[in-house]
Design a protein around this motif. Structure first.
Motif, PDB file in Angstrom:
ATOM      1  N   GLU A 188       0.833  -1.209   0.000  1.00  0.00           N
ATOM      2  CA  GLU A 188       0.000   0.000   0.000  1.00  0.00           C
ATOM      3  C   GLU A 188       0.868   1.259   0.000  1.00  0.00           C
ATOM      4  OE1 GLU A 188      -2.707  -0.463   3.281  1.00  0.00           O
ATOM      5  OE2 GLU A 188      -3.741  -2.138   2.313  1.00  0.00           O
ATOM      6  N   ALA A 189       1.928   1.236   0.789  1.00  0.00           N
ATOM      7  CA  ALA A 189       2.832   2.382   0.829  1.00  0.00           C
ATOM      8  C   ALA A 189       3.513   2.587  -0.526  1.00  0.00           C
ATOM      9  CB  ALA A 189       3.865   2.190   1.929  1.00  0.00           C
ATOM     10  N   LEU A 190       3.920   1.493  -1.158  1.00  0.00           N
ATOM     11  CA  LEU A 190       4.558   1.593  -2.471  1.00  0.00           C
ATOM     12  C   LEU A 190       3.617   2.166  -3.521  1.00  0.00           C
ATOM     13  CD1 LEU A 190       6.596  -1.716  -2.426  1.00  0.00           C
ATOM     14  CD2 LEU A 190       7.534   0.615  -2.436  1.00  0.00           C
ATOM     15  N   ILE A 191       2.351   1.828  -3.427  1.00  0.00           N
ATOM     16  CA  ILE A 191       1.360   2.406  -4.348  1.00  0.00           C
ATOM     17  C   ILE A 191       1.285   3.915  -4.144  1.00  0.00           C
ATOM     18  CG2 ILE A 191      -1.120   2.541  -4.834  1.00  0.00           C
ATOM     19  CD1 ILE A 191      -1.172  -0.547  -4.306  1.00  0.00           C
ATOM     20  N   THR A 192       1.257   4.332  -2.895  1.00  0.00           N
ATOM     21  CA  THR A 192       1.220   5.762  -2.592  1.00  0.00           C
ATOM     22  C   THR A 192       2.468   6.466  -3.128  1.00  0.00           C
ATOM     23  OG1 THR A 192      -0.106   5.381  -0.607  1.00  0.00           O
ATOM     24  CG2 THR A 192       1.115   7.471  -0.725  1.00  0.00           C
ATOM     25  N   ILE A 193       3.626   5.875  -2.884  1.00  0.00           N
ATOM     26  CA  ILE A 193       4.872   6.464  -3.381  1.00  0.00           C
ATOM     27  C   ILE A 193       4.851   6.551  -4.909  1.00  0.00           C
ATOM     28  CG2 ILE A 193       7.366   6.118  -3.584  1.00  0.00           C
ATOM     29  CD1 ILE A 193       7.219   4.874  -0.721  1.00  0.00           C
ATOM     30  N   ALA A 194       4.384   5.497  -5.563  1.00  0.00           N
ATOM     31  CA  ALA A 194       4.326   5.483  -7.039  1.00  0.00           C
ATOM     32  C   ALA A 194       3.396   6.566  -7.574  1.00  0.00           C
ATOM     33  CB  ALA A 194       3.884   4.111  -7.533  1.00  0.00           C
ATOM     34  N   GLU A 195       2.347   6.882  -6.843  1.00  0.00           N
ATOM     35  CA  GLU A 195       1.445   7.955  -7.270  1.00  0.00           C
ATOM     36  C   GLU A 195       2.172   9.298  -7.291  1.00  0.00           C
ATOM     37  OE1 GLU A 195      -1.737   7.649  -4.446  1.00  0.00           O
ATOM     38  OE2 GLU A 195      -2.713   6.022  -5.546  1.00  0.00           O
ATOM     39  N   HIS A 196       3.107   9.483  -6.380  1.00  0.00           N
ATOM     40  CA  HIS A 196       3.844  10.738  -6.278  1.00  0.00           C
ATOM     41  C   HIS A 196       5.121  10.762  -7.112  1.00  0.00           C
ATOM     42  CE1 HIS A 196       1.423  12.492  -3.018  1.00  0.00           C
ATOM     43  NE2 HIS A 196       1.208  11.223  -2.702  1.00  0.00           N
ATOM     44  N   HIS A 197       5.630   9.576  -7.421  1.00  0.00           N
ATOM     45  CA  HIS A 197       6.874   9.461  -8.194  1.00  0.00           C
ATOM     46  C   HIS A 197       6.694   8.399  -9.284  1.00  0.00           C
ATOM     47  CE1 HIS A 197       8.981  11.810  -5.129  1.00  0.00           C
ATOM     48  NE2 HIS A 197       8.313  11.100  -4.242  1.00  0.00           N
ATOM     49  N   PRO A 198       5.831   8.678 -10.263  1.00  0.00           N
ATOM     50  CA  PRO A 198       5.571   7.679 -11.306  1.00  0.00           C
ATOM     51  C   PRO A 198       6.843   7.326 -12.077  1.00  0.00           C
ATOM     52  CG  PRO A 198       4.561   9.794 -11.863  1.00  0.00           C
ATOM     53  CD  PRO A 198       5.136   9.931 -10.492  1.00  0.00           C
ATOM     54  N   ASN A 199       6.935   6.064 -12.415  1.00  0.00           N
ATOM     55  CA  ASN A 199       8.042   5.535 -13.211  1.00  0.00           C
ATOM     56  C   ASN A 199       9.404   5.637 -12.534  1.00  0.00           C
ATOM     57  OD1 ASN A 199       6.236   4.947 -15.376  1.00  0.00           O
ATOM     58  ND2 ASN A 199       6.300   7.107 -15.914  1.00  0.00           N
ATOM     59  N   GLU A 200       9.421   5.825 -11.226  1.00  0.00           N
ATOM     60  CA  GLU A 200      10.677   5.872 -10.479  1.00  0.00           C
ATOM     61  C   GLU A 200      10.904   4.539  -9.780  1.00  0.00           C
ATOM     62  OE1 GLU A 200      13.086   8.220  -9.916  1.00  0.00           O
ATOM     63  OE2 GLU A 200      12.161   9.596 -11.334  1.00  0.00           O
ATOM     64  N   ARG A 201      12.135   4.129  -9.728  1.00  0.00           N
ATOM     65  CA  ARG A 201      12.519   2.941  -8.979  1.00  0.00           C
ATOM     66  C   ARG A 201      12.497   3.294  -7.497  1.00  0.00           C
ATOM     67  NH1 ARG A 201      18.145   0.639 -10.770  1.00  0.00           N
ATOM     68  NH2 ARG A 201      18.043   2.771 -11.451  1.00  0.00           N
ATOM     69  N   VAL A 202      12.016   2.374  -6.654  1.00  0.00           N
ATOM     70  CA  VAL A 202      11.971   2.597  -5.210  1.00  0.00           C
ATOM     71  C   VAL A 202      12.888   1.582  -4.531  1.00  0.00           C
ATOM     72  CG1 VAL A 202      10.528   2.633  -3.141  1.00  0.00           C
ATOM     73  CG2 VAL A 202       9.582   3.431  -5.326  1.00  0.00           C
ATOM     74  N   TRP A 203      13.826   2.108  -3.746  1.00  0.00           N
ATOM     75  CA  TRP A 203      14.693   1.252  -2.937  1.00  0.00           C
ATOM     76  C   TRP A 203      14.016   1.099  -1.585  1.00  0.00           C
ATOM     77  CZ3 TRP A 203      18.662  -1.465  -4.766  1.00  0.00           C
ATOM     78  CH2 TRP A 203      19.109  -1.129  -6.040  1.00  0.00           C
ATOM     79  N   LEU A 204      13.607  -0.121  -1.289  1.00  0.00           N
ATOM     80  CA  LEU A 204      12.758  -0.418  -0.138  1.00  0.00           C
ATOM     81  C   LEU A 204      13.508  -1.209   0.915  1.00  0.00           C
ATOM     82  CD1 LEU A 204       9.989  -0.975   1.310  1.00  0.00           C
ATOM     83  CD2 LEU A 204       9.733  -2.889  -0.266  1.00  0.00           C
ATOM     84  N   GLU A 205      13.346  -0.792   2.162  1.00  0.00           N
ATOM     85  CA  GLU A 205      13.830  -1.571   3.276  1.00  0.00           C
ATOM     86  C   GLU A 205      12.797  -2.672   3.536  1.00  0.00           C
ATOM     87  OE1 GLU A 205      14.696  -1.151   8.030  1.00  0.00           O
ATOM     88  OE2 GLU A 205      13.962   0.574   6.926  1.00  0.00           O
ATOM     89  N   TYR A 206      13.234  -3.912   3.449  1.00  0.00           N
ATOM     90  CA  TYR A 206      12.319  -5.038   3.598  1.00  0.00           C
ATOM     91  C   TYR A 206      12.997  -6.126   4.421  1.00  0.00           C
ATOM     92  CZ  TYR A 206       9.480  -9.097   2.281  1.00  0.00           C
ATOM     93  OH  TYR A 206       8.688 -10.200   2.302  1.00  0.00           O
ATOM     94  N   LEU A 207      12.267  -6.709   5.332  1.00  0.00           N
ATOM     95  CA  LEU A 207      12.781  -7.795   6.154  1.00  0.00           C
ATOM     96  C   LEU A 207      11.844  -8.990   5.978  1.00  0.00           C
ATOM     97  CD1 LEU A 207      14.901  -8.629   8.244  1.00  0.00           C
ATOM     98  CD2 LEU A 207      13.332  -7.821   9.998  1.00  0.00           C
ATOM     99  N   PRO A 208      12.259 -10.005   5.229  1.00  0.00           N
ATOM    100  CA  PRO A 208      11.365 -11.140   4.988  1.00  0.00           C
ATOM    101  C   PRO A 208      11.035 -11.899   6.266  1.00  0.00           C
ATOM    102  CG  PRO A 208      13.535 -11.536   4.027  1.00  0.00           C
ATOM    103  CD  PRO A 208      13.564 -10.179   4.619  1.00  0.00           C
ATOM    104  N   LYS A 209       9.812 -12.390   6.292  1.00  0.00           N
ATOM    105  CA  LYS A 209       9.394 -13.243   7.408  1.00  0.00           C
ATOM    106  C   LYS A 209      10.031 -14.610   7.242  1.00  0.00           C
ATOM    107  CE  LYS A 209       4.900 -11.238   7.128  1.00  0.00           C
ATOM    108  NZ  LYS A 209       3.491 -11.472   6.881  1.00  0.00           N
ATOM    109  N   ILE A 210      10.623 -15.099   8.299  1.00  0.00           N
ATOM    110  CA  ILE A 210      11.224 -16.430   8.236  1.00  0.00           C
ATOM    111  C   ILE A 210      10.698 -17.258   9.378  1.00  0.00           C
ATOM    112  CG2 ILE A 210      13.364 -17.738   8.359  1.00  0.00           C
ATOM    113  CD1 ILE A 210      14.748 -15.438   6.987  1.00  0.00           C
TER     114      ILE A 210
END
Length: 86
Positions: free
Chosen positions: A64-86
């Protein structure tokens, strides 16, 4: 490129890049306090903060956050902090 840090630790790891002011930055709601946000913005850093906490392993909240970011920065690559569930 857009930087998206969802934790304080993630922000601190990227802080030198963030403080270069070369890239727009988005952070989760609990990453920085108001004084820090104001200080960065006064340094001409394009900084947006979500008003809520985003866990780095919450796929739905991140999507959901990435969708919001994409609305403000269309066609931009997003470097995301992500921690996979293990």
């Amino acid at each position: 490129m857009v930087i998206f840090a969802v934790t304080r630790k993630g922000y601190l790891e990227l802080e030198p890049i963030i403080k270069s002011a070369l890239y727009p930055v988005w952070v989760g709601g609990d990453v920085l306090n108001e004084q820090e946000l104001d200080s960065l913005r006064s340094s001409n850093i394009d900084l947006t903060n979500f008003s809520y906490t985003i866990a780095p392993c919450d796929d739905r909240a991140l999507d959901e956050a990435l969708i919001t970011i994409a609305e403000h920065h269309p066609n931009e690559r997003v470097w995301l902090e992500y921690l996979p569930k293990i």
